[in-house]
Design a protein around this motif. Structure first.
Motif, PDB file in Angstrom:
ATOM      1  N   ALA A 181      12.897   1.756  10.716  1.00 37.20           N
ATOM      2  CA  ALA A 181      11.851   0.988  10.043  1.00 37.20           C
ATOM      3  C   ALA A 181      12.113  -0.499  10.187  1.00 37.20           C
ATOM      4  CB  ALA A 181      11.827   1.378   8.574  1.00 37.20           C
ATOM      5  N   SER A 182      11.043  -1.238  10.424  1.00 38.42           N
ATOM      6  CA  SER A 182      11.191  -2.657  10.711  1.00 38.42           C
ATOM      7  C   SER A 182      11.686  -3.458   9.509  1.00 38.42           C
ATOM      8  CB  SER A 182       9.855  -3.217  11.202  1.00 38.42           C
ATOM      9  OG  SER A 182       8.858  -2.904  10.255  1.00 38.42           O
ATOM     10  N   ASP A 183      11.246  -3.127   8.294  1.00 45.63           N
ATOM     11  CA  ASP A 183      11.657  -3.923   7.144  1.00 45.63           C
ATOM     12  C   ASP A 183      12.497  -3.124   6.144  1.00 45.63           C
ATOM     13  OD1 ASP A 183       9.794  -2.231   6.187  1.00 45.63           O
ATOM     14  OD2 ASP A 183       8.407  -3.746   5.431  1.00 45.63           O
ATOM     15  N   GLY A 184      12.948  -1.952   6.558  1.00 48.05           N
ATOM     16  CA  GLY A 184      13.805  -1.160   5.694  1.00 48.05           C
ATOM     17  C   GLY A 184      13.032  -0.399   4.627  1.00 48.05           C
ATOM     18  N   LYS A 185      11.726  -0.649   4.489  1.00 46.97           N
ATOM     19  CA  LYS A 185      10.949   0.050   3.461  1.00 46.97           C
ATOM     20  C   LYS A 185       9.852   0.892   4.106  1.00 46.97           C
ATOM     21  CE  LYS A 185      11.406  -2.754  -0.688  1.00 46.97           C
ATOM     22  NZ  LYS A 185      10.690  -3.639  -1.599  1.00 46.97           N
ATOM     23  N   HIS A 186       9.048   0.229   4.908  1.00 49.48           N
ATOM     24  CA  HIS A 186       7.957   0.946   5.563  1.00 49.48           C
ATOM     25  C   HIS A 186       8.454   1.582   6.851  1.00 49.48           C
ATOM     26  CE1 HIS A 186       5.811  -1.901   2.892  1.00 49.48           C
ATOM     27  NE2 HIS A 186       5.154  -0.795   2.647  1.00 49.48           N
ATOM     28  N   LEU A 187       7.663   2.530   7.340  1.00 52.33           N
ATOM     29  CA  LEU A 187       8.071   3.253   8.541  1.00 52.33           C
ATOM     30  C   LEU A 187       7.822   2.417   9.789  1.00 52.33           C
ATOM     31  CD1 LEU A 187       6.455   6.699   7.658  1.00 52.33           C
ATOM     32  CD2 LEU A 187       8.859   6.084   7.425  1.00 52.33           C
ATOM     33  N   SER A 188       8.536   2.761  10.848  1.00 54.32           N
ATOM     34  CA  SER A 188       8.249   2.123  12.133  1.00 54.32           C
ATOM     35  C   SER A 188       6.903   2.656  12.618  1.00 54.32           C
ATOM     36  CB  SER A 188       9.338   2.471  13.134  1.00 54.32           C
ATOM     37  OG  SER A 188       9.276   3.852  13.413  1.00 54.32           O
ATOM     38  N   GLU A 189       6.357   2.032  13.633  1.00 53.94           N
ATOM     39  CA  GLU A 189       5.042   2.456  14.133  1.00 53.94           C
ATOM     40  C   GLU A 189       5.085   3.902  14.624  1.00 53.94           C
ATOM     41  OE1 GLU A 189       3.304  -0.308  16.880  1.00 53.94           O
ATOM     42  OE2 GLU A 189       1.654   1.068  17.279  1.00 53.94           O
ATOM     43  N   GLU A 190       6.197   4.223  15.275  1.00 55.59           N
ATOM     44  CA  GLU A 190       6.329   5.580  15.816  1.00 55.59           C
ATOM     45  C   GLU A 190       6.401   6.612  14.682  1.00 55.59           C
ATOM     46  OE1 GLU A 190       9.519   5.823  18.612  1.00 55.59           O
ATOM     47  OE2 GLU A 190       9.229   7.985  18.851  1.00 55.59           O
TER      48      GLU A 190
ATOM     49  N   ALA B 289       5.207   6.245  11.678  1.00 60.43           N
ATOM     50  CA  ALA B 289       3.885   6.294  11.035  1.00 60.43           C
ATOM     51  C   ALA B 289       2.918   7.137  11.878  1.00 60.43           C
ATOM     52  CB  ALA B 289       3.342   4.880  10.855  1.00 60.43           C
ATOM     53  N   ASN B 290       3.001   6.978  13.195  1.00 59.88           N
ATOM     54  CA  ASN B 290       2.137   7.774  14.078  1.00 59.88           C
ATOM     55  C   ASN B 290       2.456   9.263  13.955  1.00 59.88           C
ATOM     56  OD1 ASN B 290       0.820   5.529  14.959  1.00 59.88           O
ATOM     57  ND2 ASN B 290       2.010   5.310  16.848  1.00 59.88           N
ATOM     58  N   ASN B 291       3.741   9.565  13.797  1.00 67.75           N
ATOM     59  CA  ASN B 291       4.126  10.976  13.616  1.00 67.75           C
ATOM     60  C   ASN B 291       3.509  11.546  12.350  1.00 67.75           C
ATOM     61  OD1 ASN B 291       5.649  11.121  15.918  1.00 67.75           O
ATOM     62  ND2 ASN B 291       7.576  10.640  14.900  1.00 67.75           N
TER      63      ASN B 291
ATOM     64  N   GLU C   8      -9.353   7.303   9.170  1.00 73.19           N
ATOM     65  CA  GLU C   8      -9.019   5.880   8.965  1.00 73.19           C
ATOM     66  C   GLU C   8      -8.143   5.712   7.725  1.00 73.19           C
ATOM     67  OE1 GLU C   8     -12.205   2.990   8.865  1.00 73.19           O
ATOM     68  OE2 GLU C   8     -13.031   3.881  10.688  1.00 73.19           O
ATOM     69  N   ALA C   9      -8.488   6.461   6.686  1.00 78.02           N
ATOM     70  CA  ALA C   9      -7.688   6.380   5.450  1.00 78.02           C
ATOM     71  C   ALA C   9      -6.279   6.911   5.695  1.00 78.02           C
ATOM     72  CB  ALA C   9      -8.366   7.181   4.338  1.00 78.02           C
ATOM     73  N   LEU C  10      -6.185   7.979   6.500  1.00 83.38           N
ATOM     74  CA  LEU C  10      -4.862   8.544   6.816  1.00 83.38           C
ATOM     75  C   LEU C  10      -4.002   7.515   7.560  1.00 83.38           C
ATOM     76  CD1 LEU C  10      -2.829  10.932   7.121  1.00 83.38           C
ATOM     77  CD2 LEU C  10      -4.083  11.588   9.178  1.00 83.38           C
ATOM     78  N   ILE C  11      -4.602   6.857   8.537  1.00 75.49           N
ATOM     79  CA  ILE C  11      -3.860   5.848   9.311  1.00 75.49           C
ATOM     80  C   ILE C  11      -3.436   4.691   8.391  1.00 75.49           C
ATOM     81  CG2 ILE C  11      -4.067   4.146  11.196  1.00 75.49           C
ATOM     82  CD1 ILE C  11      -5.986   6.273  12.549  1.00 75.49           C
ATOM     83  N   PHE C  12      -4.354   4.260   7.556  1.00 73.84           N
ATOM     84  CA  PHE C  12      -4.059   3.174   6.609  1.00 73.84           C
ATOM     85  C   PHE C  12      -2.848   3.548   5.734  1.00 73.84           C
ATOM     86  CE2 PHE C  12      -4.622   1.429   2.321  1.00 73.84           C
ATOM     87  CZ  PHE C  12      -4.768   0.076   2.583  1.00 73.84           C
ATOM     88  N   CYS C  13      -2.887   4.768   5.209  1.00 74.73           N
ATOM     89  CA  CYS C  13      -1.794   5.208   4.320  1.00 74.73           C
ATOM     90  C   CYS C  13      -0.478   5.326   5.078  1.00 74.73           C
ATOM     91  CB  CYS C  13      -2.140   6.553   3.680  1.00 74.73           C
ATOM     92  SG  CYS C  13      -3.454   6.434   2.471  1.00 74.73           S
ATOM     93  N   SER C  14      -0.541   5.801   6.326  1.00 77.19           N
ATOM     94  CA  SER C  14       0.698   5.963   7.107  1.00 77.19           C
ATOM     95  C   SER C  14       1.380   4.615   7.320  1.00 77.19           C
ATOM     96  CB  SER C  14       0.408   6.633   8.452  1.00 77.19           C
ATOM     97  OG  SER C  14      -0.228   5.715   9.325  1.00 77.19           O
ATOM     98  N   ARG C  15       0.583   3.546   7.423  1.00 74.85           N
ATOM     99  CA  ARG C  15       1.132   2.190   7.643  1.00 74.85           C
ATOM    100  C   ARG C  15       1.720   1.610   6.369  1.00 74.85           C
ATOM    101  NH1 ARG C  15       0.038   4.635  12.131  1.00 74.85           N
ATOM    102  NH2 ARG C  15      -0.021   3.271  13.931  1.00 74.85           N
ATOM    103  N   ARG C  16       1.234   2.043   5.265  1.00 70.84           N
ATOM    104  CA  ARG C  16       1.710   1.458   3.996  1.00 70.84           C
ATOM    105  C   ARG C  16       2.716   2.339   3.265  1.00 70.84           C
ATOM    106  NH1 ARG C  16      -1.908  -2.642   2.014  1.00 70.84           N
ATOM    107  NH2 ARG C  16      -1.066  -2.259  -0.063  1.00 70.84           N
ATOM    108  N   PHE C  17       2.942   3.523   3.796  1.00 72.80           N
ATOM    109  CA  PHE C  17       3.810   4.485   3.117  1.00 72.80           C
ATOM    110  C   PHE C  17       5.254   3.971   3.056  1.00 72.80           C
ATOM    111  CE2 PHE C  17       6.360   8.555   3.474  1.00 72.80           C
ATOM    112  CZ  PHE C  17       6.205   8.895   2.149  1.00 72.80           C
ATOM    113  N   ASP C  18       5.824   4.046   1.868  1.00 72.65           N
ATOM    114  CA  ASP C  18       7.202   3.595   1.664  1.00 72.65           C
ATOM    115  C   ASP C  18       8.039   4.800   1.213  1.00 72.65           C
ATOM    116  OD1 ASP C  18       9.557   2.534   0.814  1.00 72.65           O
ATOM    117  OD2 ASP C  18       8.693   1.178  -0.680  1.00 72.65           O
ATOM    118  N   PRO C  19       8.765   5.431   2.143  1.00 71.84           N
ATOM    119  CA  PRO C  19       9.500   6.659   1.778  1.00 71.84           C
ATOM    120  C   PRO C  19      10.594   6.426   0.738  1.00 71.84           C
ATOM    121  CG  PRO C  19       9.969   6.006   4.049  1.00 71.84           C
ATOM    122  CD  PRO C  19       8.944   5.060   3.557  1.00 71.84           C
ATOM    123  N   SER C  20      11.052   5.185   0.604  1.00 70.78           N
ATOM    124  CA  SER C  20      12.142   4.923  -0.356  1.00 70.78           C
ATOM    125  C   SER C  20      11.690   5.114  -1.809  1.00 70.78           C
ATOM    126  CB  SER C  20      12.686   3.509  -0.160  1.00 70.78           C
ATOM    127  OG  SER C  20      11.735   2.568  -0.589  1.00 70.78           O
TER     128      SER C  20
END
Lengths: 113, 266
Positions: free
Chosen positions: B5-14, B16-18, B53-65
């Motif tokens: 993950a790029s910022d340690g909180k959100h997922l990397s693009e890959e 998120a795409n998964n 679109e909503a799914l993609i939006f959520c995948s980008r903002r999802f914080d697994p921590s």
């Protein structure tokens, strides 16, 4: 009698106090044992009832017929009691069926990761 | 897995795409459910695209921590977007013109109920506490939905000018609510007239969500009893968690919104 008692209570001599003994040094704290991991919960029994829901109030498409039946029954009861005005009954019953139906998805989809 | 993950909180693009690939089918089933309930075509009416679109939006903002599963995090948003797309679709207005007035009203009413009972968007009936029996919990939640829908319908009818034969029914309902403590009147008004969810009312009142949910359940039972017996039932007591608000309302001279309605229409 009182005089005799006073004589008996006379202090003879003050004895010397004992010498203070050495304070023992503390022993080293032995190693704190590592916290052991909790053992896994073996199994949680499923909830029985309307199709066996997992979370509070959770519903799925498999329960559709049963849920729609409950809506019809309860709407009829409430209308008979006068809780829902007769002029509203059809609309209210239909709206609740719609709102529930629009949330129902297959439980297999819910379980997939 | 993918890149870290790029910022340690959100997922990397890959990563998120998964998530998008994994939850694609599940997202479609939400869109299909909305279309089925309102008799729309989930593809032709654009619900599939909106949900994706909503799914993609959520995948980008999802914080697994945060420890919330992705489905739990994104379901409400996907459902909300799907219902919004449905209401804006051509199918909605087309079927509105073909359907009877009652069906149209039912559809509008059902859309409004999501504001009052947002748990439905998560695939859950409004059950705040379990009685130990799923059947009776479901039945009680459905009763709550039916009475809630009746209150929303009353509000809509009052706002649009009720028909003469409906007027007595609505006056009776408002009269029963006007007997309640001002804080209870305010709770019902906020939920059914302003369309604010119970959780949001609790936040606004700076109290625990369960306080408001339990109080709401008691008020619904009061309404049911009063309307069934044709006269106001014994008034429910205000629970301790809401007492500070009672003091506040009393000091401001607030008699309750439904009492005000009755006074103004007398």
């Amino acid at each position: 009698m009182g005089r005799k008692d006073d004589k008996d209570k006379k202090i003879d001599k003050i004895g010397a106090s004992d010498a203070t003994k050495r304070v023992k040094s503390t022993e080293a704290v032995s190693d704190v044992e590592k916290v052991k991991g909790a053992s896994a919960v073996s199994r949680v029994a499923g909830v029985s009832g309307v199709g066996g829901t997992q979370a509070l109030g959770k519903i799925s498409l498999e329960q559709r017929e049963k849920l729609m039946g409950i809506v019809t029954e309860e709407a009829a009861k409430l209308a008979a009691q006068g809780v829902i005005p007769n002029s509203q009954r059809e609309i209210v019953e239909q709206a609740v069926k719609m709102v529930i139906d629009a949330t129902l998805i297959e439980s297999s989809e819910e379980k997939k990761r | 897995m993918g890149k870290p993950a790029s910022d340690g909180k959100h997922l990397s693009e890959e990563e998120a795409n998964n998530l998008v690939v994994e939850h694609h089918g599940w997202t479609e089933s939400i869109a299909r459910a909305v279309a089925r309930a309102w008799n729309l075509d989930w593809r032709l009416d654009g619900l599939d695209g909106a949900a994706m679109e909503a799914l993609i939006f959520c995948s980008r903002r999802f914080d697994p921590s945060r420890g919330i599963p992705f489905k739990g995090y994104s379901r409400r948003r996907i459902h909300e977007v799907s219902t919004e797309a449905a209401r804006k679709s051509k199918g909605w207005s087309r079927s509105m013109s073909n359907k009877t007035a009652a069906e149209n009203k039912a559809r509008e009413l059902s859309a409004e109920l999501y504001g009052v009972f947002p748990d439905l968007r998560d695939g859950r009936l409004p059950v705040s506490e379990s009685s130990g029996s799923d059947d009776s919990d479901a039945r009680s939640a459905i009763r709550e939905l039916l009475i809630g829908a009746s209150l929303v319908a009353t509000k809509q009818a009052v706002a649009n000018g009720p028909l003469p034969d409906e007027l007595m029914d609505y006056k009776r309902m408002v009269g029963v609510m006007a007997c309640l403590e001002p804080v209870h009147q305010l709770l019902l008004y906020k939920v059914y007239w302003d369309g604010i969810s119970l959780r949001n009312v609790a936040t606004e009142w700076e109290t625990d969500g369960l306080n408001v949910m339990r109080e709401h359940k008691v008020l619904i039972a009061y309404l049911q009893k009063s309307l069934a017996q044709g006269k106001p039932a014994a008034l429910p007591k205000v629970r301790p968690g809401l007492k500070p608000l009672v003091t506040k309302l009393k000091s401001s001279g607030n008699k309750g919104p439904f009492t005000d309605v009755l006074v103004s229409t007398a």
